[in-house]
Motif scaffolding. Structure first.
Motif, mmCIF file in Angstrom:
data_model
loop_
_atom_site.group_PDB
_atom_site.id
_atom_site.type_symbol
_atom_site.label_atom_id
_atom_site.label_comp_id
_atom_site.label_asym_id
_atom_site.label_seq_id
_atom_site.Cartn_x
_atom_site.Cartn_y
_atom_site.Cartn_z
ATOM 1 N N ASP A 23 7.308 -3.219 41.875
ATOM 2 C CA ASP A 23 6.422 -1.848 41.338
ATOM 3 C C ASP A 23 5.203 -2.048 41.182
ATOM 4 O O ASP A 23 4.804 -2.288 39.856
ATOM 5 C CB ASP A 23 6.944 -0.840 40.376
ATOM 6 C CG ASP A 23 6.257 1.057 40.205
ATOM 7 O OD1 ASP A 23 5.211 0.817 40.779
ATOM 8 O OD2 ASP A 23 6.485 1.119 39.315
ATOM 9 N N LEU A 24 3.704 -2.388 41.899
ATOM 10 C CA LEU A 24 2.234 -2.207 41.917
ATOM 11 C C LEU A 24 2.106 -1.006 40.822
ATOM 12 O O LEU A 24 0.625 -1.618 40.648
ATOM 13 C CB LEU A 24 1.978 -2.521 43.075
ATOM 14 C CG LEU A 24 2.951 -4.253 44.008
ATOM 15 C CD1 LEU A 24 1.886 -4.698 44.711
ATOM 16 C CD2 LEU A 24 2.909 -4.944 42.921
ATOM 17 N N ASN A 25 1.944 -0.045 41.356
ATOM 18 C CA ASN A 25 1.544 1.262 40.662
ATOM 19 C C ASN A 25 2.037 1.699 39.565
ATOM 20 O O ASN A 25 2.143 2.634 39.000
ATOM 21 C CB ASN A 25 2.225 2.417 42.039
ATOM 22 C CG ASN A 25 1.916 2.241 43.573
ATOM 23 O OD1 ASN A 25 0.578 1.771 43.660
ATOM 24 N ND2 ASN A 25 3.020 2.241 44.292
ATOM 25 N N GLN A 26 2.480 0.760 38.208
ATOM 26 C CA GLN A 26 2.774 1.069 36.832
ATOM 27 C C GLN A 26 1.078 1.172 36.571
ATOM 28 O O GLN A 26 -0.132 0.837 36.621
ATOM 29 C CB GLN A 26 3.292 -0.149 37.123
ATOM 30 C CG GLN A 26 4.601 -0.173 37.312
ATOM 31 C CD GLN A 26 5.381 -1.547 36.070
ATOM 32 O OE1 GLN A 26 4.234 -2.169 35.583
ATOM 33 N NE2 GLN A 26 6.173 -1.789 36.746
ATOM 34 N N ARG A 27 1.170 2.202 35.439
ATOM 35 C CA ARG A 27 -0.052 2.365 34.912
ATOM 36 C C ARG A 27 -0.109 1.048 33.372
ATOM 37 O O ARG A 27 0.947 0.732 33.077
ATOM 38 C CB ARG A 27 0.088 3.617 33.649
ATOM 39 C CG ARG A 27 0.356 5.211 34.843
ATOM 40 C CD ARG A 27 0.243 6.706 34.596
ATOM 41 N NE ARG A 27 0.014 7.612 35.404
ATOM 42 C CZ ARG A 27 -0.169 8.473 35.349
ATOM 43 N NH1 ARG A 27 -0.494 8.956 33.715
ATOM 44 N NH2 ARG A 27 -0.609 9.635 35.934
ATOM 45 N N PRO A 28 -1.748 0.497 33.411
ATOM 46 C CA PRO A 28 -1.378 0.104 32.207
ATOM 47 C C PRO A 28 -1.218 0.587 31.047
ATOM 48 O O PRO A 28 -1.469 1.819 30.804
ATOM 49 C CB PRO A 28 -3.189 -0.977 32.596
ATOM 50 C CG PRO A 28 -3.540 0.781 33.037
ATOM 51 C CD PRO A 28 -2.932 1.524 34.079
ATOM 52 N N LEU A 29 -0.606 -0.213 29.769
ATOM 53 C CA LEU A 29 -0.657 -0.019 28.914
ATOM 54 C C LEU A 29 -1.978 0.410 28.159
ATOM 55 O O LEU A 29 -2.992 -0.089 28.096
ATOM 56 C CB LEU A 29 0.224 -1.237 28.035
ATOM 57 C CG LEU A 29 0.186 -1.012 26.358
ATOM 58 C CD1 LEU A 29 1.834 0.227 26.768
ATOM 59 C CD2 LEU A 29 1.124 -2.176 26.281
ATOM 60 N N ASP A 30 -2.003 1.490 27.523
ATOM 61 C CA ASP A 30 -3.278 1.975 26.531
ATOM 62 C C ASP A 30 -2.964 1.272 25.006
ATOM 63 O O ASP A 30 -1.980 1.817 24.081
ATOM 64 C CB ASP A 30 -2.944 3.475 26.571
ATOM 65 C CG ASP A 30 -3.992 4.487 26.395
ATOM 66 O OD1 ASP A 30 -5.078 3.718 25.743
ATOM 67 O OD2 ASP A 30 -4.563 5.845 25.760
ATOM 68 N N MET A 31 -3.520 0.497 24.888
ATOM 69 C CA MET A 31 -3.622 0.376 23.918
ATOM 70 C C MET A 31 -4.289 1.039 22.555
ATOM 71 O O MET A 31 -2.959 0.602 21.421
ATOM 72 C CB MET A 31 -4.286 -1.432 23.467
ATOM 73 C CG MET A 31 -3.759 -2.415 24.619
ATOM 74 S SD MET A 31 -1.974 -2.923 24.094
ATOM 75 C CE MET A 31 -2.035 -3.701 22.606
ATOM 76 N N GLY A 32 -5.025 2.116 22.520
ATOM 77 C CA GLY A 32 -5.696 3.449 21.231
ATOM 78 C C GLY A 32 -3.808 3.656 21.581
ATOM 79 O O GLY A 32 -3.607 3.913 19.989
ATOM 80 N N GLN A 33 -3.129 3.970 22.350
ATOM 81 C CA GLN A 33 -2.538 5.370 21.986
ATOM 82 C C GLN A 33 -1.000 4.234 21.468
ATOM 83 O O GLN A 33 0.008 5.246 20.514
ATOM 84 C CB GLN A 33 -1.719 5.570 23.368
ATOM 85 C CG GLN A 33 -0.996 6.373 22.801
ATOM 86 C CD GLN A 33 -0.980 7.599 24.916
ATOM 87 O OE1 GLN A 33 -0.636 6.616 25.796
ATOM 88 N NE2 GLN A 33 0.481 8.589 24.349
ATOM 89 N N ALA A 34 -1.004 2.842 21.660
ATOM 90 C CA ALA A 34 -0.035 1.843 20.742
ATOM 91 C C ALA A 34 -0.623 1.595 19.750
ATOM 92 O O ALA A 34 0.235 2.076 18.683
ATOM 93 C CB ALA A 34 0.317 0.744 22.074
ATOM 94 N N GLN A 35 -1.455 2.054 19.559
ATOM 95 C CA GLN A 35 -1.664 1.114 17.775
ATOM 96 C C GLN A 35 -1.498 3.116 16.969
ATOM 97 O O GLN A 35 -0.998 3.277 15.814
ATOM 98 C CB GLN A 35 -3.824 1.186 17.651
ATOM 99 C CG GLN A 35 -3.179 -0.751 17.704
ATOM 100 C CD GLN A 35 -5.251 -0.614 17.470
ATOM 101 O OE1 GLN A 35 -6.158 -0.217 17.541
ATOM 102 N NE2 GLN A 35 -5.145 -2.068 16.654
#
Length: 153
Positions: free
Chosen positions: A109-121
């Motif tokens: 699946d090449l259409n994955q959204r990138p991980l939002d590090m701000g939201q993870a923090q």
């Protein structure tokens, strides 16, 4: 009493010149006809020279087209020779490719959204505050559960 006869003099001279004007008109017409015939002779001569001039121009254009075709043919031959040289020195043919040894899974699946590090923090910081507190609320909840177990409530 004096008579002004100047107007008669002017009209007499005008009538006298009528015949002369007709002669001048006829002479002018004959000269015009002669000049027109001379012009037509000259235009015929010009037309014949124009025909002569057009023929060499057309032949030069044809020659130029042939020269362009010949030069294109020569360039094509040179390109073929260059390609032959490249093929002989490359060894594996015209193009070289790098073999791919890594295998990818059948469905990627090449259409994955990138991980939002701000939201993870932000979630990590909020998790500390969202934990149930160890103070009075937990004691009350435990007491309530115990009362339910013993069917007191």
């Amino acid at each position: 009493m004096e008579f002004n006869l100047d107007f008669l003099k002017n009209t007499g001279e005008a009538l006298k010149n009528i015949g002369a004007d007709e002669k001048k008109l006829e002479e002018f017409k004959t000269e015009k006809i002669k000049s027109d015939s001379e012009r037509s002779d000259e235009s015929k001569a010009i037309e014949t020279t124009e025909d002569i001039d057009v023929v060499p121009v057309e032949t030069t254009l044809e020659k130029e087209k042939e020269e362009v075709k010949e030069s294109e043919d020569e360039l094509e031959k040179k390109l073929k020779n260059i390609e032959k040289v490249i093929e002989t020195f490359s060894g594996s043919g015209g193009t070289t490719t790098i073999p791919n040894n890594t295998k990818l899974p059948a469905s990627v699946d090449l259409n994955q959204r990138p991980l939002d590090m701000g939201q993870a923090q932000a979630k990590a910081y909020q998790a500390e505050y969202l934990k149930p507190s160890n103070v009075q609320d937990e004691r009350i909840a435990l007491l309530y559960q115990d009362l339910k177990k013993y069917n007191l409530i």
